[in-house]
Motif scaffolding. Structure first.
Motif, mmCIF file in Angstrom:
data_model
loop_
_atom_site.group_PDB
_atom_site.id
_atom_site.type_symbol
_atom_site.label_atom_id
_atom_site.label_comp_id
_atom_site.label_asym_id
_atom_site.label_seq_id
_atom_site.Cartn_x
_atom_site.Cartn_y
_atom_site.Cartn_z
ATOM 1 N N PHE A 253 6.016 10.097 7.219
ATOM 2 C CA PHE A 253 5.108 9.000 7.551
ATOM 3 C C PHE A 253 3.680 9.400 7.229
ATOM 4 O O PHE A 253 3.308 10.573 7.324
ATOM 5 C CB PHE A 253 5.190 8.650 9.047
ATOM 6 N N PHE A 254 2.886 8.395 6.834
ATOM 7 C CA PHE A 254 1.444 8.584 6.755
ATOM 8 C C PHE A 254 0.844 7.876 7.953
ATOM 9 O O PHE A 254 1.065 6.676 8.150
ATOM 10 C CB PHE A 254 0.863 8.014 5.469
ATOM 11 N N VAL A 255 0.102 8.613 8.794
ATOM 12 C CA VAL A 255 -0.354 8.064 10.074
ATOM 13 C C VAL A 255 -1.870 8.212 10.204
ATOM 14 O O VAL A 255 -2.488 9.116 9.642
ATOM 15 C CB VAL A 255 0.340 8.759 11.262
ATOM 16 N N LYS A 256 -2.433 7.282 10.944
ATOM 17 C CA LYS A 256 -3.832 7.349 11.357
ATOM 18 C C LYS A 256 -3.857 7.171 12.876
ATOM 19 O O LYS A 256 -3.101 6.376 13.431
ATOM 20 C CB LYS A 256 -4.653 6.255 10.688
ATOM 21 N N TYR A 257 -4.746 7.910 13.548
ATOM 22 C CA TYR A 257 -4.790 7.897 14.996
ATOM 23 C C TYR A 257 -6.018 7.154 15.507
ATOM 24 O O TYR A 257 -7.030 7.023 14.809
ATOM 25 C CB TYR A 257 -4.802 9.330 15.543
ATOM 26 N N ASN A 258 -5.925 6.678 16.742
ATOM 27 C CA ASN A 258 -7.084 6.077 17.399
ATOM 28 C C ASN A 258 -8.123 7.162 17.663
ATOM 29 O O ASN A 258 -7.826 8.170 18.309
ATOM 30 C CB ASN A 258 -6.670 5.429 18.721
ATOM 31 N N THR A 334 9.985 0.255 0.118
ATOM 32 C CA THR A 334 9.795 -0.717 -0.975
ATOM 33 C C THR A 334 8.365 -1.230 -1.018
ATOM 34 O O THR A 334 8.014 -1.985 -1.922
ATOM 35 C CB THR A 334 10.754 -1.904 -0.802
ATOM 36 N N ASN A 335 7.548 -0.839 -0.041
ATOM 37 C CA ASN A 335 6.152 -1.252 -0.019
ATOM 38 C C ASN A 335 5.395 -0.534 -1.143
ATOM 39 O O ASN A 335 5.342 0.702 -1.164
ATOM 40 C CB ASN A 335 5.526 -0.913 1.333
ATOM 41 N N PRO A 336 4.801 -1.279 -2.088
ATOM 42 C CA PRO A 336 4.170 -0.630 -3.254
ATOM 43 C C PRO A 336 3.103 0.384 -2.878
ATOM 44 O O PRO A 336 3.047 1.466 -3.460
ATOM 45 C CB PRO A 336 3.581 -1.811 -4.037
ATOM 46 N N LYS A 337 2.245 0.034 -1.921
ATOM 47 C CA LYS A 337 1.158 0.942 -1.552
ATOM 48 C C LYS A 337 1.702 2.198 -0.899
ATOM 49 O O LYS A 337 1.269 3.315 -1.189
ATOM 50 C CB LYS A 337 0.176 0.236 -0.626
ATOM 51 N N TYR A 341 2.132 6.886 -1.656
ATOM 52 C CA TYR A 341 1.893 8.040 -0.787
ATOM 53 C C TYR A 341 2.830 9.201 -1.151
ATOM 54 O O TYR A 341 2.478 10.371 -0.980
ATOM 55 C CB TYR A 341 2.092 7.667 0.684
ATOM 56 N N LEU A 342 4.035 8.881 -1.639
ATOM 57 C CA LEU A 342 4.986 9.931 -1.986
ATOM 58 C C LEU A 342 4.463 10.771 -3.145
ATOM 59 O O LEU A 342 4.628 11.994 -3.159
ATOM 60 C CB LEU A 342 6.343 9.314 -2.329
ATOM 61 N N ASP A 343 3.811 10.120 -4.128
ATOM 62 C CA ASP A 343 3.200 10.864 -5.233
ATOM 63 C C ASP A 343 2.199 11.883 -4.688
ATOM 64 O O ASP A 343 2.185 13.048 -5.089
ATOM 65 C CB ASP A 343 2.476 9.918 -6.189
#
Length: 848
Positions: A253-258, A334-337, A341-343
Motif C-alpha cells: 500500500f501507498f499511505v499518507k497519515y494525518n 486496476t487503478n491507473p494512478k 506506484y508499483l514502478d
C-alpha cells in the motif's frame, strides 16, 4: 431537530442538533416491538434499560442525505467518554445489513461498564462480542464492538479506546494478518488456536491467558512484515513523496497519515498497489550492466514465485512487465494512478543486497542455475537467472527419490529403450563438462509402440511428464526459446509428425548446433543470439528422411548425424519392452509405468544436480573416463559414426554416474549395456564403415540415372545414324551404349547433384572409382558426341554405378542378444572388442 418534507418521506429528522437529542426524541423499544428477533432480544437482556430505541421516522444526516430508518431498532454508538457519536439501525428479522451512522469511524457498541480500570475486549462481530460477554459476566471486563465490520474501522476503534485503557483484541492463528493491520497501536492481541468463544466453553478467561498454546502480543512493538518472510530488513516501509509504501500480509500500500495524529497511525489516504511483493536484491552482470531487481511473491495458492526483472522494462511500456507479474499470480490494482506506484516501488526500494544476474540457465562456473534457484552455491554470492519474461519452471517434484527409484526406475533396468531414455535425461548436464555440442536421438516406430511412454518416463526425472514433455507442434522460433530454457539439460519432443516438414530440417540443425537466429534491436544493433547445449529425445512414426520428403526436401548426412535414429521396437515381440517385469501383459505394464510416473517425478533431477555440483572437477574426470572406456569398444568407426557414438557414450556415462550416485537403483554396467544395444541398432541401420554422406551421394546419383535413364539421356554409340537425332526433352546428358557410361553435361550437373555440393559429389564418385576422368584437375572427360564437331567436356559416370550397393557394414558386429559381438555386463570394466577392421570408402571393394 428539523423536518424535511419529501415525496418519499413525510418527514425526516436531522442530526444537526446532536445524536443524543435525536435518540432521546424516540421511545425505548419493548420486547413486543422486537418481533422475536433473536439478536435484539439478547441485547435487550444484556444492556441497560432504554438502550434499544424504536425509530419511527427517517433521518437526515448533516450532509442532507435522507436515511431510511423508519421501522428500525437503534442502538447507540459511544466513544470512550461515553458520549453518543452515532447509531446502528437494525430491522427486526431482516437479512438486510444494519444501517450505520458514525461520522467518527470509531464509535462502538458497548456491553458492560465502561470503566477506565476495566480491561476492554474488542471485536468486529456483534455475535462474538455478545457470546464472550455472556461467558465472562465479569465486572472488570468491558466488550466493545465495531458495527462497521471493516478492519480499518476496527483499527480506529481500538486506537481510540486504547488511549485510556488496556484493550485486548482476540484472534485466531488464521487471523494473524490483524497483527500487521494493528501494528503500532497501544493494545494487545490474544492469539489462540481456536475461536475465543469456543475456548470459553471449556476454560476460564484466565486459563486461556495462561495456556502456553496461546500468545499475548504487544501490538505497539510489532512491525509491518508479511508472516511468510524471515528477513524483516526487506520489509521496512519506504518513504516516498509525502507518504510511504508499507507492506502488509494482504498487500503493498501507498499511505499518507494525518499530520495532526501524534501516533502517526490514522490514515488520511491509503492506496492498494498490489498483493505482497518484495524486492530481494539489486542484480547486475559481471560487467556491471543489465541491472535489475530480484522480486519475490506468492500467488493465491501460496506458490512462491521469483523473478529477476531487468530494470529496462520499466523504461518501455510498463504494462508488459505488469502483464508478466500478473500472469504469475500477482494481483495488481486496476487503478491507473495506483499502478504507477508499483514502478516507483520496484525501482527505488532501498535494498542494499546485491546478486549476480546471468542470462543463461545451466552451468555458471561451478554452480547450476535454474529459473528459481541456484544449486551448488558456495554462499559467497547470490546468482540468479534474469530475463524479460518470468519462467514458470516445469521442474516440479512429487514423491520421494526412494519411491521413484525403487518402484519405477529400478524394475526397468533390463529394458534397453527405457534405460536409454532415462540415461538421456541425465546426459545434458555433462555436455559442458565434456565440451561437446550436444545433439539428439529419434525413437522410430509405428503407432502404439511405446515411444511416447519412453519420453514421459525420461521426463519424470525432471518434472511432471505431462508438462515437461514438449511438442514439435510449434514454430522454429518457439522451439528456439524452449531449447534456451533447457540449456545444459534434457529436452523431450513428442511426435515429429506434428512439425511442419518444411522447417523440420533447419529446426534439427538449430537444436543440435545450439544457436538461434541472429536478430537486431529496434536501434539496428545486433542482438546476442541465444545459445544452448542440449540432449533432445524425439519420437515419430517416420524417419526424418521420409518426413522431409513429404515437403520435397532431402536429408543429408549432417542431419542424420545430429539426430540418431533408433528403432523403438526392442525386437523381443513386446514392442518397446524387452521383457515383462511390472505386469502380465505389455499393455498392463505400460499402464503401470504411467501410473508410477504420474505419482513420482522431479526428485531424481534435483538429486542429480546436487550430486554433480558437489565436486564439479571430480564429476568431469569421472565422465571423461567413462566416455573413454565406452569409445574404446568402438575404435573402428569412421569419423561421422564416431561422432555419433560419442553422444551415445555421454548418455552411457550419465546413466552410470546416476547409478553410482544412488539415483537409478540399477547395477553398475546396466546403463552401458542398454546404450550399447541402442548404438548397435543405429550402426546396423546407418553403417560402421565410411562416411554416410558418401553412400547417400552414390545412391542419389544412382537413383537419378534409374529414374531418368531413358527420358533425359540421349543415346550415344558407334552405330548411331548421324543424320537423325533422337528428340530428348530436358536433356541431362548422354548414354554411351558401347561403354555403358553416362555423360552428364557440365552445365546441368549442379541440378543433378542438389542438395549435395557438386565438388563433393565428384570427389566421392572419383574416389569410389565410378568416374572416368581424363582431365584430373576438373574431374572431367572429353568425349565425342553426336552432331558435335569437337570433343565435348562431360562428367563421365561409369555403368557400374547401377550395380553398386553401398554397404552399411561389412563387419560381423550385431546388436546385443543377436549374432555378432556381445557386450558383456561386467560393471564398468572395459569390454574387449573383437570387431574386424573395416575398409574405408574410396576402396572399390568396400563400395560396390
Amino acid at each position: 431537530m428539523t423536518t424535511t418534507p419529501t415525496n418519499t418521506h413525510e418527514k425526516a429528522r436531522a442530526f444537526s442538533t446532536g445524536f443524543t437529542v435525536v435518540m432521546n426524541s424516540f421511545d425505548a423499544a419493548t420486547r413486543q416491538g422486537l418481533a422475536d428477533d433473536y439478536l435484539l432480544i439478547k441485547l435487550l437482556q444484556l444492556l441497560p434499560p432504554n438502550s434499544l430505541i424504536n425509530i419511527t421516522d427517517d433521518l437526515t444526516t448533516d450532509d442532507a442525505q435522507i436515511v431510511a430508518t423508519a421501522g428500525t431498532i437503534a442502538l447507540r454508538l459511544t466513544d470512550k467518554q461515553g458520549d453518543t457519536v452515532g447509531a446502528v439501525f437494525y430491522t427486526p428479522n431482516s437479512k438486510a445489513k444494519p444501517i450505520v451512522i458514525d461520522p467518527t469511524g470509531y464509535g462502538a457498541i458497548v456491553i458492560g461498564e465502561p470503566n477506565k480500570a476495566n480491561e476492554i475486549i474488542a471485536f468486529n462481530d456483534l455475535d462474538s462480542g455478545i457470546d464472550v460477554y455472556m461467558h465472562l459476566m465479569a465486572s472488570d471486563k468491558t466488550i466493545i464492538i465495531s458495527p462497521h465490520k471493516t478492519k480499518q474501522c476496527l483499527k480506529k476503534m481500538v486506537q481510540h479506546w486504547s488511549s485510556g485503557s488496556q484493550v485486548t483484541v482476540p484472534m485466531t492463528l488464521d487471523d494473524k494478518g490483524l497483527i500487521n493491520l494493528l501494528a503500532g497501536v497501544k493494545a494487545q492481541a490474544l492469539v489462540t488456536v481456536a475461536h475465543i468463544v469456543t475456548m470459553l466453553q471449556h476454560d476460564s478467561y484466565e486459563a486461556i491467558l495462561a495456556d502456553s498454546d496461546n500468545q499475548l502480543i504487544n501490538l505497539q512493538d510489532t512491525a509491518y512484515y508479511p508472516e511468510w518472510r524471515d528477513d524483516p530488513q526487506l520489509n521496512e516501509p519506504m518513504i516516498y513523496s509525502d507518504g510511504r509504501f508499507e507492506l502488509y500480509h494482504d498487500g503493498l500500500f501507498f499511505v499518507k497519515y494525518n499530520d495532526d495524529d501524534p501516533a502517526n497511525i490514522t490514515f488520511k489516504f491509503k492506496a492498494f498497489v498490489c498483493s505482497p511483493i518484495e524486492v530481494i536484491a539489486k542484480t547486475r552482470d559481471t560487467g556491471s550492466t543489465t541491472w535489475g531487481r530480484l522480486l519475490q511473491w506468492r500467488d493465491d495458492d501460496s506458490v512462491l514465485h521469483t523473478w529477476s526483472m531487468p530494470l529496462s522494462l520499466l523504461q518501455g511500456d510498463a504494462r508488459e512487465y505488469r502483464k508478466e507479474l500478473a500472469s504469475q499470480g500477482l494481483n495488481i490494482t486496476t487503478n491507473p494512478k495506483q499502478r504507477s506506484y508499483l514502478d516507483t516501488y520496484i525501482q527505488n526500494y532501498p535494498i542494499h543486497k546485491r546478486a549476480l544476474c546471468v542470462d543463461k540457465l545451466g552451468w555458471h562456473d561451478k554452480q547450476y542455475i535454474l529459473p528459481d534457484r541456484t544449486i551448488g552455491s558456495d554462499g559467497k554470492q547470490l546468482i540468479v537467472y534474469q530475463s524479460a519474461n518470468s519462467i514458470n519452471s516445469t521442474l516440479t517434484q512429487q514423491g520421494e527419490l526412494a519411491q521413484w527409484r525403487d518402484e519405477l526406475c529400478k524394475p526397468l533396468a533390463e529394458q534397453s529403450r527405457f534405460v536409454f531414455s532415462i540415461a538421456c535425461a541425465f546426459a545434458g548436464q555433462l555436455l559442458e563438462l565434456l565440451e561437446y555440442d550436444g545433439g539428439g536421438f529419434h525413437l522410430l516406430g509405428s503407432s502404439s509402440m511405446g515411444k511416447s511412454l519412453s519420453l514421459k518416463l525420461a521426463a519424470s526425472v525432471w518434472g511432471n511428464p505431462d508438462r515437461y514433455v514438449k511438442t514439435w507442434r510449434s514454430t522454429d522460433n518457439a522451439l528456439e526459446g524452449t531449447a534456451s530454457e533447457h540449456n545444459d539439460s534434457f529436452l523431450p519432443l513428442d511426435e515429429i509428425s506434428e512439425c511442419d516438414p518444411k522447417i523440420v530440417g533447419k529446426t534439427v540443425y538449430m537444436l543440435a548446433n545450439g544457436q538461434g537466429k541472429g536478430r537486431s534491436t529496434t536501434t539496428g544493433h545486433n542482438r546476442i543470439a541465444k545459445t544452448w547445449r542440449i540432449i533432445f529425445l524425439s519420437n515419430g512414426e517416420e524417419s526424418l528422411q521420409n518426413f522431409m520428403a513429404q515437403a520435397g526436401q532431402k536429408t543429408n548426412a549432417g542431419i542424420e548425424v545430429r539426430v540418431a535414429h533408433i528403432d523403438a521396437d526392442a525386437g523381443k515381440g513386446l514392442k518397446t519392452f524387452d521383457s515383462l517385469v511390472l505386469a502380465e501383459t505389455g499393455a498392463a505394464q505400460a499402464d503401470k509405468i504411467k501410473e508410477l510416473y504420474h505419482r513420482y517425478y522431479g526428485v531424481a533431477g534435483i538429486a542429480w544436480l546436487e550430486h554433480i555440483t558437489s565436486d564439479k572437477a571430480a564429476t568431469t574426470a569421472t565422465a571423461r573416463q567413462l566416455v573413454s572406456d565406452f569409445m574404446s569398444q568402438y575404435s573402428d568407426l569412421a569419423p561421422q559414426a564416431h561422432r555419433v557414438a560419442k553422444r551415445f557414450a555421454i548418455v552411457a556415462a550419465a546413466g552410470e554416474m546416476a547409478t553410482l550416485a544412488g539415483i537409478t537403483g540399477w547395477q553398475a554396467g546396466q546403463a552401458t549395456t542398454a546404450v550399447m544395444t541402442c548404438l548397435d541398432n543405429w550402426l546396423d541401420n546407418y553403417g560402421r564403415d565410411g562416411e554416410h554422406e558418401q553412400r547417400q551421394i552414390i545412391e542419389h546419383i544412382q537413383a537419378f540415372i534409374e529414374q531418368h535413364g531413358s527420358s533425359r539421356f540421349q543415346p550415344c554409340h558407334i552405330h548411331m545414324h548421324q543424320d537423325f537425332e533422337t528428340k530428348i526433352t530436358n536433356r541431362a546428358g548422354y548414354h554411351n551404349y558401347d561403354t555403358g557410361e553416362y555423360y552428364f553435361s557440365t552445365s546441368t550437373f549442379d541440378e543433378v547433384c542438389s542438395p549435395f555440393n557438386k565438388s563433393k559429389v565428384l570427389q566421392v564418385l572419383d574416389e569410389a572409382g565410378l568416374l572416368n576422368v581424363t582431365e584430373s584437375d576438373r574431374r572431367t572427360c572429353r568425349v565425342s558426341l553426336p552432331f558435335k564437331k569437337n570433343r565435348t567436356r562431360v562428367y563421365a559416370i561409369k555403368n557400374e554405378i547401377l550395380s553398386c550397393e553401398p554397404t552399411k557394414s561389412t563387419g560381423t558386429l550385431g546388436t546385443l542378444g543377436t549374432t555378432g559381438t556381445t557386450h558383456m555386463q561386467q560393471g564398468l570394466d572395459t569390454v574387449p572388442s573383437n570387431k574386424t577392421p573395416l575398409g574405408q570408402l574410396g576402396q572399390s571393394s568396400s563400395i560396390c
